[in-house]
Write a protein that holds these residues in place. Structure first.
Motif, PDB file in Angstrom:
ATOM      1  N   ALA A   1       0.862  -1.183   0.000  1.00  0.00           N
ATOM      2  CA  ALA A   1       0.000   0.000   0.000  1.00  0.00           C
ATOM      3  C   ALA A   1       0.896   1.230   0.000  1.00  0.00           C
ATOM      4  N   ASN A   2       1.057   1.842  -1.169  1.00  0.00           N
ATOM      5  CA  ASN A   2       1.929   3.004  -1.314  1.00  0.00           C
ATOM      6  C   ASN A   2       3.334   2.741  -0.763  1.00  0.00           C
ATOM      7  N   GLY A   3       3.844   1.570  -1.060  1.00  0.00           N
ATOM      8  CA  GLY A   3       5.192   1.231  -0.641  1.00  0.00           C
ATOM      9  C   GLY A   3       5.306   0.579   0.718  1.00  0.00           C
ATOM     10  N   VAL A   4       4.219   0.556   1.489  1.00  0.00           N
ATOM     11  CA  VAL A   4       4.220  -0.125   2.779  1.00  0.00           C
ATOM     12  C   VAL A   4       3.872  -1.592   2.541  1.00  0.00           C
ATOM     13  N   LYS A   5       4.833  -2.474   2.782  1.00  0.00           N
ATOM     14  CA  LYS A   5       4.674  -3.874   2.395  1.00  0.00           C
ATOM     15  C   LYS A   5       4.313  -4.762   3.586  1.00  0.00           C
ATOM     16  N   THR A   6       3.530  -5.787   3.312  1.00  0.00           N
ATOM     17  CA  THR A   6       3.191  -6.811   4.302  1.00  0.00           C
ATOM     18  C   THR A   6       3.408  -8.178   3.663  1.00  0.00           C
ATOM     19  N   ASP A   7       3.594  -9.167   4.508  1.00  0.00           N
ATOM     20  CA  ASP A   7       3.869 -10.514   4.024  1.00  0.00           C
ATOM     21  C   ASP A   7       3.208 -11.490   4.979  1.00  0.00           C
ATOM     22  N   GLY A   8       2.607 -12.537   4.451  1.00  0.00           N
ATOM     23  CA  GLY A   8       1.959 -13.504   5.329  1.00  0.00           C
ATOM     24  C   GLY A   8       1.882 -14.876   4.706  1.00  0.00           C
ATOM     25  N   ASN A   9       1.657 -15.886   5.553  1.00  0.00           N
ATOM     26  CA  ASN A   9       1.456 -17.238   5.049  1.00  0.00           C
ATOM     27  C   ASN A   9       0.576 -18.002   6.020  1.00  0.00           C
ATOM     28  N   GLY A  10       0.024 -19.091   5.546  1.00  0.00           N
ATOM     29  CA  GLY A  10      -0.851 -19.893   6.381  1.00  0.00           C
ATOM     30  C   GLY A  10      -0.795 -21.364   6.004  1.00  0.00           C
ATOM     31  N   PHE A  11      -1.061 -22.226   6.987  1.00  0.00           N
ATOM     32  CA  PHE A  11      -1.068 -23.672   6.791  1.00  0.00           C
ATOM     33  C   PHE A  11      -2.343 -24.239   7.422  1.00  0.00           C
ATOM     34  N   ALA A  12      -2.825 -25.326   6.863  1.00  0.00           N
ATOM     35  CA  ALA A  12      -3.985 -26.003   7.448  1.00  0.00           C
ATOM     36  C   ALA A  12      -3.925 -27.489   7.132  1.00  0.00           C
ATOM     37  N   ILE A  13      -4.324 -28.291   8.110  1.00  0.00           N
ATOM     38  CA  ILE A  13      -4.508 -29.722   7.897  1.00  0.00           C
ATOM     39  C   ILE A  13      -5.797 -30.127   8.592  1.00  0.00           C
ATOM     40  N   THR A  14      -6.664 -30.809   7.871  1.00  0.00           N
ATOM     41  CA  THR A  14      -7.930 -31.267   8.435  1.00  0.00           C
ATOM     42  C   THR A  14      -8.194 -32.693   7.991  1.00  0.00           C
ATOM     43  N   ALA A  15      -9.078 -33.362   8.718  1.00  0.00           N
ATOM     44  CA  ALA A  15      -9.458 -34.729   8.374  1.00  0.00           C
ATOM     45  C   ALA A  15     -10.921 -34.934   8.735  1.00  0.00           C
ATOM     46  N   THR A  16     -11.617 -35.739   7.941  1.00  0.00           N
ATOM     47  CA  THR A  16     -13.010 -36.080   8.219  1.00  0.00           C
ATOM     48  C   THR A  16     -13.179 -37.592   8.216  1.00  0.00           C
ATOM     49  N   TYR A  17     -14.142 -38.055   9.004  1.00  0.00           N
ATOM     50  CA  TYR A  17     -14.472 -39.481   9.036  1.00  0.00           C
ATOM     51  C   TYR A  17     -15.984 -39.617   9.051  1.00  0.00           C
TER      52      TYR A  17
ATOM     53  N   ASN B   1     -20.602 -36.776  10.287  1.00  0.00           N
ATOM     54  CA  ASN B   1     -19.184 -37.136  10.296  1.00  0.00           C
ATOM     55  C   ASN B   1     -18.451 -36.463  11.445  1.00  0.00           C
ATOM     56  N   LEU B   2     -17.302 -37.031  11.770  1.00  0.00           N
ATOM     57  CA  LEU B   2     -16.381 -36.459  12.736  1.00  0.00           C
ATOM     58  C   LEU B   2     -15.298 -35.718  11.968  1.00  0.00           C
ATOM     59  N   TRP B   3     -14.734 -34.674  12.573  1.00  0.00           N
ATOM     60  CA  TRP B   3     -13.649 -33.958  11.908  1.00  0.00           C
ATOM     61  C   TRP B   3     -12.648 -33.439  12.929  1.00  0.00           C
ATOM     62  N   ALA B   4     -11.441 -33.201  12.471  1.00  0.00           N
ATOM     63  CA  ALA B   4     -10.388 -32.621  13.294  1.00  0.00           C
ATOM     64  C   ALA B   4      -9.550 -31.719  12.403  1.00  0.00           C
ATOM     65  N   GLY B   5      -8.999 -30.659  12.992  1.00  0.00           N
ATOM     66  CA  GLY B   5      -8.210 -29.752  12.172  1.00  0.00           C
ATOM     67  C   GLY B   5      -7.298 -28.848  12.966  1.00  0.00           C
ATOM     68  N   TRP B   6      -6.261 -28.383  12.285  1.00  0.00           N
ATOM     69  CA  TRP B   6      -5.324 -27.404  12.830  1.00  0.00           C
ATOM     70  C   TRP B   6      -4.974 -26.428  11.724  1.00  0.00           C
ATOM     71  N   ASN B   7      -4.965 -25.136  12.039  1.00  0.00           N
ATOM     72  CA  ASN B   7      -4.459 -24.165  11.079  1.00  0.00           C
ATOM     73  C   ASN B   7      -3.684 -23.070  11.788  1.00  0.00           C
ATOM     74  N   LYS B   8      -2.875 -22.364  11.023  1.00  0.00           N
ATOM     75  CA  LYS B   8      -2.024 -21.316  11.582  1.00  0.00           C
ATOM     76  C   LYS B   8      -1.798 -20.265  10.507  1.00  0.00           C
TER      77      LYS B   8
END
Length: 338
Positions: free
Chosen positions: A283-299, A306-313
Motif C-alpha cells: 500500500a503506497n510502498g508499505v509492504k506486508t507478508d503472510g502465510n498460512g497452513f492447514a490440515i484437516t481430516a473427516t471421518y 461425520n467427525l472432523w479434526a483440524g489445525w491451522n495457523k
C-alpha cells in the motif's frame, strides 16, 4: 353424490398442484471443542472453547420450486445462521445468509435478492480443506488484514444470472445495486462475473469482481479482484491451486495471493486435506507478508454425520520483518446434515 364428486375433484386438483411444487427444510449443525490462539507475544490470548461452525457454518434454511410448465420453474431459497453452541441465530433474526427468488429454464437461472458473490462458489470449487472454515487458502490475506479487503461475500439488492451448462462450461454474472445514492454522492455498486469449466476430474475457473463504494460517509473508492484457479482429481489424490490479485484505487494498494492444497482419501470413509497459502501486500510502498497452513481430516459415520479434526495457523509480518499476527486453531468436532 354431487358433494362426493366435488370433493374428489378438489382433492385431485390440489394433488396436481402440490405435485408441481416442493419445499425442503435443510441445514447443517457443526459443533467443536478445542483451543484458539490470537495475538503476538505478551498480547496473545489462548482460549479453550466450544464453538459452532468452525468447519462448516451452522445454518438452516428453506428452499423450493414450482413447475410453471413449458420448462419454466420458480425457485426460492431462504437461509439463516445458527449457533450450535449457544442456540442463538442471526443477529438480525432474519434470513441474512440467503434470501433469493428466481426463475429458471432453458435460458439458465435468474435470481433476485441477497445472494452469494459468484466468486465464492468458484473459489470453493478449487479450494483445499473441503472449502471449510478451517481452510486458509481463500485467500490468507483475508485473515491477515492485508492491504486490500476481500470481495463482498453476500450481496443484497442484487440480480444474478447463471447460464446453462455448455458441455462443462457455466457462466455467472451478478450486479448489486447499492441503493445509497444521495444529493452529494453517487450510488455504490458491485459487478462480479465468473466462468467455470468442470468436466470429469478437472475444474478450471476465472473470476472478476468490481466493488464501487459511494462517498456519503467516506471518500469513494473501488476494489477489484481477479481470480484464476484449478483442481484435478487423480483418484488417489486431488490437487488444487489458485492465484488472486486485488487492488484498491485510493491507496494504490495491491494484494497478491497464491494457494495450493491436496485431498487424500483414506479408505472409504475418511479423507485428509492439506492447504498452504502465501500473500504479499503493498500500500503506497508499505509492504506486508503472510502465510498460512492447514490440515484437516473427516471421518464419515453415516451419509449425514461425520467427525472432523483440524489445525491451522496464519502469520503476518510487516516491512521490517516484525510479526504482527500469529493465530492458530486446534479443533475436533462433529457435523450433521439434515
Amino acid at each position: 353424490m354431487k358433494k362426493s364428486l366435488l370433493t374428489l375433484a378438489v382433492l385431485a386438483a390440489s394433488g396436481a398442484a402440490m405435485a408441481q411444487s416442493s419445499v425442503t427444510l435443510y441445514g447443517i449443525v457443526d459443533a467443536s471443542f478445542g483451543q484458539t490462539k490470537t495475538g503476538v507475544g505478551a498480547a496473545s490470548v489462548t482460549k479453550t472453547v466450544l464453538n459452532s461452525g468452525e468447519y462448516s457454518t451452522s445454518r438452516w434454511g428453506l428452499k423450493g420450486s414450482e413447475d410453471l410448465g413449458g420448462g419454466l420453474k420458480a425457485n426460492f431459497q431462504l437461509e439463516a445462521f445458527l449457533a450450535a453452541d449457544t442456540g442463538t441465530g442471526a443477529a438480525t433474526g432474519g434470513f441474512d445468509r440467503l434470501s433469493v427468488l428466481g426463475l429458471s429454464g432453458a435460458f439458465g437461472t435468474v435470481n433476485f435478492g441477497r445472494q452469494y458473490n459468484p466468486l465464492n462458489a468458484m473459489r470453493g470449487a478449487a479450494n483445499s480443506n473441503a472449502d471449510s472454515n478451517m481452510a486458509i487458502t481463500g485467500p490468507v490475506a483475508k485473515s491477515l488484514g492485508g492491504a486490500v479487503p476481500d470481495y463482498t461475500l453476500r450481496i443484497a439488492n442484487s440480480i444474478g444470472y447463471t447460464s446453462q451448462d455448455f458441455n462443462g462450461l457455466t457462466a455467472n454474472v451478478l450486479v448489486g445495486l447499492g441503493e445509497d445514492k444521495t444529493t452529494t454522492s453517487g450510488a455504490s455498486s458491485i459487478t462480479a462475473l465468473t466462468a467455470v469449466y468442470k468436466k470429469g476430474p478437472l475444474v478450471v475457473g476465472f473470476g472478476y469482481d468490481n466493488d464501487k463504494f459511494a462517498g456519503a460517509a467516506v471518500p469513494s473508492y473501488t476494489l477489484t479482484h481477479t481470480l484464476v484457479n484449478a483442481a484435478y482429481d487423480f483418484g488417489p489424490v486431488r490437487i488444487n491451486g489458485g492465484y488472486e490479485r486485488a487492488n484498491k484505487d485510493t491507496t494504490n494498494a495491491t494484494d497478491t495471493d497464491v494457494y495450493a492444497g491436496l485431498t487424500m482419501p483414506v479408505g472409504s470413509a475418511a479423507k485428509v486435506y492439506l492447504g498452504y497459502a502465501k500473500t504479499k501486500g503493498d500500500a503506497n510502498g508499505v509492504k506486508t507478508d503472510g502465510n498460512g497452513f492447514a490440515i484437516t481430516a473427516t471421518y464419515d459415520l453415516s451419509k449425514r454425520t461425520n467427525l472432523w479434526a483440524g489445525w491451522n495457523k496464519v502469520q503476518a509480518q510487516n516491512a521490517a520483518g516484525t510479526t504482527t499476527q500469529d493465530d492458530s486453531r486446534t479443533m475436533v468436532g462433529v457435523r450433521h446434515f439434515f
